[in-house]
Design a protein around this motif. Sequence first.
Motif, mmCIF file in Angstrom:
data_model
loop_
_atom_site.group_PDB
_atom_site.id
_atom_site.type_symbol
_atom_site.label_atom_id
_atom_site.label_comp_id
_atom_site.label_asym_id
_atom_site.label_seq_id
_atom_site.Cartn_x
_atom_site.Cartn_y
_atom_site.Cartn_z
ATOM 1 N N LEU A 112 2.531 11.315 1.644
ATOM 2 C CA LEU A 112 3.699 10.693 2.276
ATOM 3 C C LEU A 112 3.433 10.379 3.745
ATOM 4 O O LEU A 112 3.853 9.334 4.254
ATOM 5 C CB LEU A 112 4.914 11.603 2.140
ATOM 6 N N TRP A 113 2.733 11.269 4.438
ATOM 7 C CA TRP A 113 2.424 10.994 5.846
ATOM 8 C C TRP A 113 1.456 9.817 5.981
ATOM 9 O O TRP A 113 1.564 9.019 6.914
ATOM 10 C CB TRP A 113 1.850 12.238 6.516
ATOM 11 N N VAL A 114 0.512 9.697 5.063
ATOM 12 C CA VAL A 114 -0.383 8.529 5.081
ATOM 13 C C VAL A 114 0.417 7.250 4.848
ATOM 14 O O VAL A 114 0.207 6.226 5.520
ATOM 15 C CB VAL A 114 -1.497 8.674 4.025
ATOM 16 N N ALA A 115 1.359 7.293 3.894
ATOM 17 C CA ALA A 115 2.212 6.127 3.638
ATOM 18 C C ALA A 115 3.067 5.809 4.860
ATOM 19 O O ALA A 115 3.277 4.634 5.200
ATOM 20 C CB ALA A 115 3.101 6.386 2.423
ATOM 21 N N THR A 116 3.572 6.841 5.529
ATOM 22 C CA THR A 116 4.363 6.638 6.743
ATOM 23 C C THR A 116 3.533 5.933 7.808
ATOM 24 O O THR A 116 3.996 4.981 8.463
ATOM 25 C CB THR A 116 4.864 7.990 7.286
ATOM 26 N N ALA A 117 2.303 6.394 7.987
ATOM 27 C CA ALA A 117 1.415 5.761 8.964
ATOM 28 C C ALA A 117 1.136 4.304 8.588
ATOM 29 O O ALA A 117 1.085 3.422 9.455
ATOM 30 C CB ALA A 117 0.107 6.541 9.067
ATOM 31 N N GLY A 118 0.970 4.049 7.287
ATOM 32 C CA GLY A 118 0.754 2.676 6.835
ATOM 33 C C GLY A 118 1.928 1.778 7.151
ATOM 34 O O GLY A 118 1.762 0.630 7.590
ATOM 35 N N MET A 119 3.155 2.278 6.939
ATOM 36 C CA MET A 119 4.349 1.487 7.250
ATOM 37 C C MET A 119 4.477 1.248 8.761
ATOM 38 O O MET A 119 4.845 0.156 9.197
ATOM 39 C CB MET A 119 5.606 2.198 6.749
ATOM 40 N N PHE A 131 0.837 -1.210 0.000
ATOM 41 C CA PHE A 131 0.000 0.000 0.000
ATOM 42 C C PHE A 131 0.871 1.259 0.000
ATOM 43 O O PHE A 131 0.708 2.145 -0.838
ATOM 44 C CB PHE A 131 -0.900 -0.038 1.242
ATOM 45 N N GLY A 132 1.805 1.325 0.941
ATOM 46 C CA GLY A 132 2.650 2.508 1.026
ATOM 47 C C GLY A 132 3.660 2.600 -0.096
ATOM 48 O O GLY A 132 3.848 3.669 -0.696
ATOM 49 N N MET A 133 4.308 1.483 -0.418
ATOM 50 C CA MET A 133 5.396 1.514 -1.381
ATOM 51 C C MET A 133 4.907 1.872 -2.784
ATOM 52 O O MET A 133 5.442 2.773 -3.437
ATOM 53 C CB MET A 133 6.119 0.168 -1.418
ATOM 54 N N TYR A 134 3.862 1.197 -3.263
ATOM 55 C CA TYR A 134 3.408 1.446 -4.626
ATOM 56 C C TYR A 134 2.752 2.816 -4.746
ATOM 57 O O TYR A 134 2.894 3.497 -5.772
ATOM 58 C CB TYR A 134 2.436 0.353 -5.079
ATOM 59 N N GLY A 135 2.027 3.241 -3.697
ATOM 60 C CA GLY A 135 1.420 4.565 -3.748
ATOM 61 C C GLY A 135 2.455 5.662 -3.848
ATOM 62 O O GLY A 135 2.302 6.621 -4.622
ATOM 63 N N VAL A 136 3.557 5.533 -3.097
ATOM 64 C CA VAL A 136 4.611 6.537 -3.141
ATOM 65 C C VAL A 136 5.360 6.489 -4.476
ATOM 66 O O VAL A 136 5.668 7.529 -5.068
ATOM 67 C CB VAL A 136 5.587 6.358 -1.961
ATOM 68 N N VAL A 137 5.658 5.290 -4.978
ATOM 69 C CA VAL A 137 6.352 5.175 -6.269
ATOM 70 C C VAL A 137 5.519 5.810 -7.379
ATOM 71 O O VAL A 137 6.044 6.500 -8.260
ATOM 72 C CB VAL A 137 6.660 3.698 -6.596
ATOM 73 N N PHE A 138 4.204 5.599 -7.349
ATOM 74 C CA PHE A 138 3.317 6.180 -8.356
ATOM 75 C C PHE A 138 3.453 7.695 -8.387
ATOM 76 O O PHE A 138 3.494 8.315 -9.467
ATOM 77 C CB PHE A 138 1.871 5.783 -8.049
ATOM 78 N N LEU A 139 3.550 8.328 -7.223
ATOM 79 C CA LEU A 139 3.638 9.786 -7.149
ATOM 80 C C LEU A 139 5.057 10.303 -7.357
ATOM 81 O O LEU A 139 5.251 11.339 -7.997
ATOM 82 C CB LEU A 139 3.088 10.270 -5.805
ATOM 83 N N ILE A 140 6.064 9.600 -6.827
ATOM 84 C CA ILE A 140 7.433 10.118 -6.908
ATOM 85 C C ILE A 140 7.935 10.121 -8.348
ATOM 86 O O ILE A 140 8.703 11.002 -8.753
ATOM 87 C CB ILE A 140 8.395 9.322 -5.988
ATOM 88 N N THR A 141 7.509 9.155 -9.155
ATOM 89 C CA THR A 141 7.950 9.145 -10.551
ATOM 90 C C THR A 141 7.373 10.343 -11.312
ATOM 91 O O THR A 141 8.031 10.904 -12.199
ATOM 92 C CB THR A 141 7.529 7.845 -11.254
ATOM 93 N N GLN A 142 6.162 10.749 -10.958
ATOM 94 C CA GLN A 142 5.581 11.929 -11.591
ATOM 95 C C GLN A 142 6.233 13.212 -11.073
ATOM 96 O O GLN A 142 6.419 14.177 -11.826
ATOM 97 C CB GLN A 142 4.075 11.952 -11.343
ATOM 98 N N PHE A 143 6.580 13.239 -9.792
ATOM 99 C CA PHE A 143 7.297 14.380 -9.237
ATOM 100 C C PHE A 143 8.619 14.594 -9.969
ATOM 101 O O PHE A 143 8.972 15.719 -10.337
ATOM 102 C CB PHE A 143 7.539 14.148 -7.746
ATOM 103 N N MET A 144 9.349 13.509 -10.199
ATOM 104 C CA MET A 144 10.639 13.620 -10.875
ATOM 105 C C MET A 144 10.506 14.207 -12.274
ATOM 106 O O MET A 144 11.287 15.085 -12.678
ATOM 107 C CB MET A 144 11.295 12.242 -10.980
#
Length: 468
Positions: A426-433, A267-280
Amino acid sequence: MATLITSLVAFMAGLDNLVVLVALPTIKSALGGSLEQLEWTVNAYTLSFAVLMMFGAALGDRFGRRRVFVVGLLVFTAASAAAASASGIGELIAARVVQGAGAAVIMPLSLTLLTAAVPAAKRGAALGIYSAVGGLAIAGGPLVGGLVTQHLSWHWIFWINVPVGLLLAPAAWRGLDESRGPNNRLDVPGTLLVSLGILGLVYGLIKAGGSAGWGSAQVLASLAGGLVLVAAFVLWEQRSSAPMLPMRMFRNRAFSAVNFGGLLQAFGMYGVVFLITQFMQMIQHMSPTEAGVRMLPWTAMPLLVAPVAGIMSDKIGGRPVAVFGLALLAAGFAYWALVITPTSSYVDQLPGYLLGGVGVACFFAPLMTLTMNSVDVSAQGIASGSTSAMRELGAALGIAVLTSVFTNNGGYASGKNFIDGFVPALWVATAGMALAAVVMLFAQRRAGVQEQPSAEPARDALAATGSA
């Protein structure tokens, strides 16, 4: 021959989990489409992969593993060609659904066939090669996607599957032996209920993050309908004489912990990867290749750290190593949430990638051992398949939820607007981890479980899905 064939097939299916992520901005430019539709280009694959994986294994048991494996490989290849040829975002999403269905067949059967084809004395080496190739697919996904998208076109991230699939299908037919398994009953009602239920939940989450909003009748109806169908699936599985996923297994605290810990991690890893690639690419204006290369400290780190994490798991147990890995992932996401800005340098971002890469390695190294040790030997096949399916489901839910958080707090209007949405996600992903780390504290070994491989190839086989 069997090792080469099954490993290459697993590589293709595993690669397509992540290879498309770096290409998303380019696909958006070429085909148009909203953020919701971009989410579906990823989730269409992970959802059909997740909900059909155990059904695919049962098809092989019923109709012949080699026969179904080859059919699944041809379906995956044809769907790859359809995705490459798509002229619109809707066509691409439809092709990704079918591609995920093909992957759901070939992944669980690939290790079944490999286990049956390799003598017991050589099986460990063969499975090691298979797992290493699966890990390489995950590590190489963003880099391969970036290189191919920038130097050829986004279409070629799918076209490259076609010649490989057409070569491997006849090789598999000639080089693998046919076999059937004891599970010759198909849980069609269970498959339909869980598929439609999860589709309803993810659709509702994606629409809530888009123009519809959380209070719309469409979103509420989709979420409510999804919950009802998932509840119906649970009731059906409790009453079915041949359940796809026996609900009694979740009464086992350790088994439940491993499954839900894996779901939360994905949940956290794929959600963050989805957004970070667009940020880059969209905010920091990197090329697809640059984005793939700069993600290597995260995606390739498991290849270096996993052997060490495996040794530590043998010495102190898998649970503390997995919990430590989740804590590192939480720390990496929290670090990004605290420091990231539209103009953050790569050096400033690098600690987050390193923490994430080491965290992923420490989590995955003991995961399948924890899964196997949570149940009796006779249930290890279904247990490993469940853990893998839950991770794919977690990936789809993570992308839907974190993108919803992103769009409700920010957007693409400017760099600041993107960060306004990215930081809460990112904070939601942090809470998930962090929650996953707490859950995994309950992933302890059952008393009396013997650490030995099952003599039944079919039961060894579903563990295949755990390494991709």
